[in-house]
Design a protein around this motif. Structure first.
Motif, mmCIF file in Angstrom:
data_model
loop_
_atom_site.group_PDB
_atom_site.id
_atom_site.type_symbol
_atom_site.label_atom_id
_atom_site.label_comp_id
_atom_site.label_asym_id
_atom_site.label_seq_id
_atom_site.Cartn_x
_atom_site.Cartn_y
_atom_site.Cartn_z
ATOM 1 N N MET A 40 34.459 -23.301 12.607
ATOM 2 C CA MET A 40 33.521 -24.331 13.074
ATOM 3 C C MET A 40 34.072 -24.910 14.357
ATOM 4 N N ASN A 41 33.175 -25.328 15.230
ATOM 5 C CA ASN A 41 33.653 -25.980 16.456
ATOM 6 C C ASN A 41 32.609 -26.982 16.942
ATOM 7 N N GLY A 42 33.051 -27.822 17.868
ATOM 8 C CA GLY A 42 32.154 -28.756 18.532
ATOM 9 C C GLY A 42 32.641 -28.942 19.956
ATOM 10 N N MET A 43 31.718 -29.143 20.886
ATOM 11 C CA MET A 43 32.100 -29.404 22.278
ATOM 12 C C MET A 43 31.160 -30.436 22.895
ATOM 13 N N THR A 44 31.721 -31.321 23.682
ATOM 14 C CA THR A 44 30.936 -32.322 24.395
ATOM 15 C C THR A 44 30.093 -31.627 25.457
ATOM 16 N N ALA A 45 28.829 -32.035 25.583
ATOM 17 C CA ALA A 45 27.949 -31.398 26.578
ATOM 18 C C ALA A 45 26.879 -32.370 27.062
ATOM 19 N N THR A 46 26.622 -32.320 28.348
ATOM 20 C CA THR A 46 25.504 -33.081 28.927
ATOM 21 C C THR A 46 24.391 -32.146 29.415
ATOM 22 N N ALA A 47 24.692 -30.858 29.552
ATOM 23 C CA ALA A 47 23.680 -29.909 30.050
ATOM 24 C C ALA A 47 22.793 -29.463 28.894
ATOM 25 N N VAL A 48 21.894 -30.364 28.496
ATOM 26 C CA VAL A 48 21.009 -30.186 27.339
ATOM 27 C C VAL A 48 19.629 -30.663 27.760
ATOM 28 N N VAL A 60 20.680 -25.378 26.008
ATOM 29 C CA VAL A 60 22.031 -25.881 26.255
ATOM 30 C C VAL A 60 22.692 -24.903 27.230
ATOM 31 N N VAL A 61 23.567 -25.425 28.071
ATOM 32 C CA VAL A 61 24.229 -24.594 29.080
ATOM 33 C C VAL A 61 25.731 -24.649 28.806
ATOM 34 N N ILE A 62 26.316 -23.478 28.521
ATOM 35 C CA ILE A 62 27.694 -23.459 28.017
ATOM 36 C C ILE A 62 28.547 -22.482 28.808
ATOM 37 N N ASN A 63 29.693 -22.987 29.242
ATOM 38 C CA ASN A 63 30.658 -22.157 29.968
ATOM 39 C C ASN A 63 31.092 -20.983 29.078
ATOM 40 N N ASN A 66 34.339 -21.229 27.077
ATOM 41 C CA ASN A 66 34.492 -22.183 25.972
ATOM 42 C C ASN A 66 34.536 -21.449 24.635
ATOM 43 N N ARG A 67 35.321 -21.988 23.716
ATOM 44 C CA ARG A 67 35.404 -21.398 22.378
ATOM 45 C C ARG A 67 34.034 -21.403 21.711
ATOM 46 N N SER A 68 33.250 -22.452 21.973
ATOM 47 C CA SER A 68 31.918 -22.574 21.358
ATOM 48 C C SER A 68 31.000 -21.426 21.764
ATOM 49 N N HIS A 69 31.191 -20.907 22.969
ATOM 50 C CA HIS A 69 30.307 -19.850 23.468
ATOM 51 C C HIS A 69 30.349 -18.639 22.548
ATOM 52 N N LEU A 156 25.562 -42.907 27.523
ATOM 53 C CA LEU A 156 25.209 -42.238 28.782
ATOM 54 C C LEU A 156 26.470 -41.834 29.536
ATOM 55 N N HIS A 157 26.312 -40.845 30.411
ATOM 56 C CA HIS A 157 27.422 -40.410 31.271
ATOM 57 C C HIS A 157 26.899 -40.301 32.688
ATOM 58 N N THR A 158 27.575 -40.960 33.624
ATOM 59 C CA THR A 158 27.206 -40.847 35.035
ATOM 60 C C THR A 158 28.409 -41.193 35.901
ATOM 61 N N GLY A 161 31.903 -41.223 34.380
ATOM 62 C CA GLY A 161 32.320 -42.109 33.288
ATOM 63 C C GLY A 161 31.209 -42.324 32.271
ATOM 64 N N PHE A 162 31.593 -42.876 31.121
ATOM 65 C CA PHE A 162 30.637 -43.190 30.064
ATOM 66 C C PHE A 162 30.136 -44.618 30.265
ATOM 67 N N VAL A 163 28.838 -44.835 30.100
ATOM 68 C CA VAL A 163 28.271 -46.176 30.237
ATOM 69 C C VAL A 163 27.277 -46.435 29.111
HETATM 70 C C1 LIG Z 1 30.895 -35.678 29.695
HETATM 71 C C2 LIG Z 1 31.167 -34.188 29.526
HETATM 72 C C3 LIG Z 1 30.109 -33.298 29.590
HETATM 73 C C4 LIG Z 1 30.332 -31.911 29.448
HETATM 74 N N1 LIG Z 1 29.255 -31.074 29.488
HETATM 75 C C5 LIG Z 1 29.456 -29.736 29.328
HETATM 76 C C6 LIG Z 1 28.339 -28.845 29.319
HETATM 77 O O1 LIG Z 1 27.181 -29.252 29.410
HETATM 78 N N2 LIG Z 1 28.599 -27.515 29.180
HETATM 79 C C7 LIG Z 1 29.878 -27.016 29.066
HETATM 80 O O2 LIG Z 1 30.064 -25.791 28.966
HETATM 81 N N3 LIG Z 1 30.954 -27.851 29.042
HETATM 82 C C8 LIG Z 1 30.768 -29.197 29.153
HETATM 83 N N4 LIG Z 1 31.838 -30.056 29.100
HETATM 84 C C9 LIG Z 1 33.194 -29.499 28.913
HETATM 85 C C10 LIG Z 1 33.485 -29.164 27.430
HETATM 86 O O3 LIG Z 1 33.234 -30.260 26.589
HETATM 87 C C11 LIG Z 1 34.973 -28.764 27.275
HETATM 88 O O4 LIG Z 1 35.264 -27.681 28.141
HETATM 89 C C12 LIG Z 1 35.345 -28.445 25.841
HETATM 90 O O5 LIG Z 1 36.762 -28.485 25.753
HETATM 91 C C13 LIG Z 1 34.887 -27.069 25.371
HETATM 92 O O6 LIG Z 1 35.342 -26.920 24.037
HETATM 93 P P1 LIG Z 1 35.495 -25.506 23.306
HETATM 94 O O7 LIG Z 1 36.271 -24.583 24.226
HETATM 95 O O8 LIG Z 1 36.266 -25.852 22.049
HETATM 96 O O9 LIG Z 1 34.120 -24.994 23.026
HETATM 97 C C14 LIG Z 1 31.647 -31.429 29.233
HETATM 98 C C15 LIG Z 1 32.712 -32.340 29.155
HETATM 99 C C16 LIG Z 1 32.469 -33.708 29.286
HETATM 100 C C17 LIG Z 1 33.628 -34.682 29.167
#
Ligand SMILES: Cc1cc2nc3c(=O)[nH]c(=O)nc-3n(C[C@H](O)[C@H](O)[C@H](O)COP(=O)(O)O)c2cc1C
Length: 171
Positions: A40-48, A60-63, A66-69, A156-158, A161-163
């Motif tokens: 199981m995993n979780g990652m912070t993301a704003t590209a949603v 969702v847009v994921i690098n 990333n492990r989540s990918h 929110l994030h802008t 920073g978080f607001v």
């Molecule tokens: C505010 C914030 C927004 C982020 N948004 C994204 C995103 O939209 N997509 C993404 O691939 N990574 C995003 N990241 C980076 C991932 O959260 C980070 O690389 C994370 O460690 C990936 O975890 P994983 O490798 O365990 O999946 C964001 C980080 C922060 C702090």
């Protein structure tokens, strides 16, 4: 204005210029959760983003590093957890690639098996409909099979920073 062929060959802006301008966007903050087998995993993301209501789809847009990918690609499911303004600690935690991501986090398994975090403003449990590569990232479109919401202000994030919503007019 240039002819079409010349417009297509215009060079891209540099990454630094791009990132500085992107900092002006304000986004809700989510944790994208996934599971595959016992992992199981979780990652912070704003590209949603919402894509369509019929059928209900989000993207969702994921690098790709990333492990989540890898988890989302192999299992074909994910959940979007929209954080409340009291959950900044979860945004920090899930950006840090913890060895034990859910050790100290309250969650339940949703309809797809992906973790759904407790106390979020909204959650969207999704089945992957399509995956498109773009640059360093993949765009996953998910069909929403379960959604929930609570009447709480979102985090929110802008500008790096978080607001909180109520204070954001001061920025
Ligand atoms: C505010 C914030 C927004 C982020 N948004 C994204 C995103 O939209 N997509 C993404 O691939 N990574 C995003 N990241 C980076 C991932 O959260 C980070 O690389 C994370 O460690 C990936 O975890 P994983 O490798 O365990 O999946 C964001 C980080 C922060 C702090």
């Amino acid at each position: 204005m240039c002819p079409v062929r010349e417009i297509i060959s215009l060079p891209s802006v540099g990454p630094a210029e791009f990132k500085v301008a992107m900092r002006r966007i304000a986004s809700t903050v989510t944790v994208i959760t996934s599971m595959s087998g016992s992992a199981m995993n979780g990652m912070t993301a704003t590209a949603v983003c919402s894509v369509s209501a019929t059928p209900p789809c989000v993207l969702v847009v994921i690098n790709r590093t990333n492990r989540s990918h890898a988890l989302i690609e192999s299992a074909g499911i994910f959940a979007i957890n929209v954080l409340s303004e009291d959950q900044e600690h979860l945004a920090q935690h899930f950006a840090l690639k913890s060895d034990n991501p859910f050790g100290d986090v309250d969650y339940h398994r949703g309809m797809t098996g992906a973790p759904v975090l407790e106390g979020c403003v909204a959650s969207f449990e999704c089945v992957v409909e399509s995956q498109t590569r773009s640059g360093t990232h993949s765009i996953f479109v998910g069909r929403v099979v379960n959604a929930a919401e609570r009447d709480e202000p979102p985090l929110l994030h802008t500008n790096g920073g978080f607001v909180k919503l109520e204070s954001s007019h001061l920025m």
